[in-house]
Design a protein around this motif. Sequence first.
Motif: not given
Length: 389
Positions: A136-155
């Motif tokens: 899932k390397r490519e999907e992980l790359k997009s997932y990480l690119e789309e999210r900033h620190l605040i998104d993890y705090m909220l999710a």
Amino acid sequence: MATETQASPSQYDKDNPFPATISENKLLSGEGSKKETRHFVVELGGSGLSYACGDSLGIYPTNNPEQVQELLNSQDWTGGESVQLPKDDSPIPIKIALMSRLAIGDQSKKFLQSLLERAADSPAKSEAEALLAPEKREELKSYLEERHLIDYMLAFPDVRWEPQELIGELKRLTPRLYSIASSPTRHPVCTHLTVAIVRYETLGRQREGVCTTFMTDRVGIGQPCVPVFIASSHFGLPEDGATEVIMVGPGTGIAPFRAFLQEREDKKCSGRNWLFFGDQHQKTDYLYREEFEAWQQSGHIANLSLAFSRDQAEKIYVQHRMLEKGKELWEWMDGGAHFYVCGDAKRMAADVDDALHQIAREHGGMDEEAAKSWVKQLRRDKRYQRDVY
Ligand code: NAP
């Protein structure tokens, strides 16, 4: 032309940046453009800093205070919590660390793994865990690119970080480098920059480039609060002013070539100049149009090749213009011209490189192998230089 010079070395460098002021911030893109490209003038007076044509200006940005406040709120922190950054002498409040020392935008796989170790089971956790599988390397790359620190705090609201623990997971906020768009022969105590302001949306949230919005939204004109240094470069003009130069700089890639053209005019270099520029639309994105047209009229720009990609149904890029003028371009190169490329590394620079190989085959009578060695030799001889990002 100014004549002020700065002979003594400066005390300011990457580790001790100079607090510069922005004296001009002008929109270059015309009304209706899809882009926001700006011209900045950054003053270096009093710093002792000097630069050469082709150098970059390094800028240490500060994060957006609203985003920092949102992060603090997500953890119910006041901002005064004390944290110790690696290699620092003394602790600082976490708000300061998040404002100016740490990257709060997209995060690494390592950060995600630490987060997941702390998170309770949830659909968000299962989704993220599934992306850690090797396939899932490519999907992980997009997932990480789309999210900033605040998104993890909220999710992952159940994850409560100790301030020091979070700090240990974040990367340093690094300086951004911008190719200088002015020549020291004309502007010895200031630098001009050509900057595309980055604003976009992911996951329904507005995102922004840290440094480009710092410069245009958060720094007032005349405030001495932009930490800068000069990053010297291998990218530069030939010593012999009689040498001809071909410059390919679409979009913000135009920056160093405006500097080259200023310098070669000031030094009365006899070698001809050929500029390739391109952007989306001629009407709204022809950066520095008056300057280039004036240079074309005076003969300082011998050849001006323009490629406006979205003014017709088919895309036209700088490399298409190179191929159209392949015979002449080959003659310039055969006569000893230097070839320069600046701008987008991912696609443009590779396509321009292909076009150069094609021209060597079609007009230099070379086969594939010979064209490859010819280009390699150009690079070794520093007759083919790139400043790409
Ligand atoms: P750009 O996006 O590179 O576009 C300039 C022109 O190049 C457009 O006409 C574009 O056409 C065209 N183009 C697209 N693909 C091409 C290809 N394969 N070959 C040749 N030309 C191609 O312009 P930019 O404004 O300089 O933005 C470049 C990127 O660099 C941005 O993402 C920016 O954030 C980033 N960046 C900028 C700076 C700075 O501002 N100094 C510094 C670091 C990074 P189409 O768009 O119509 O396809």
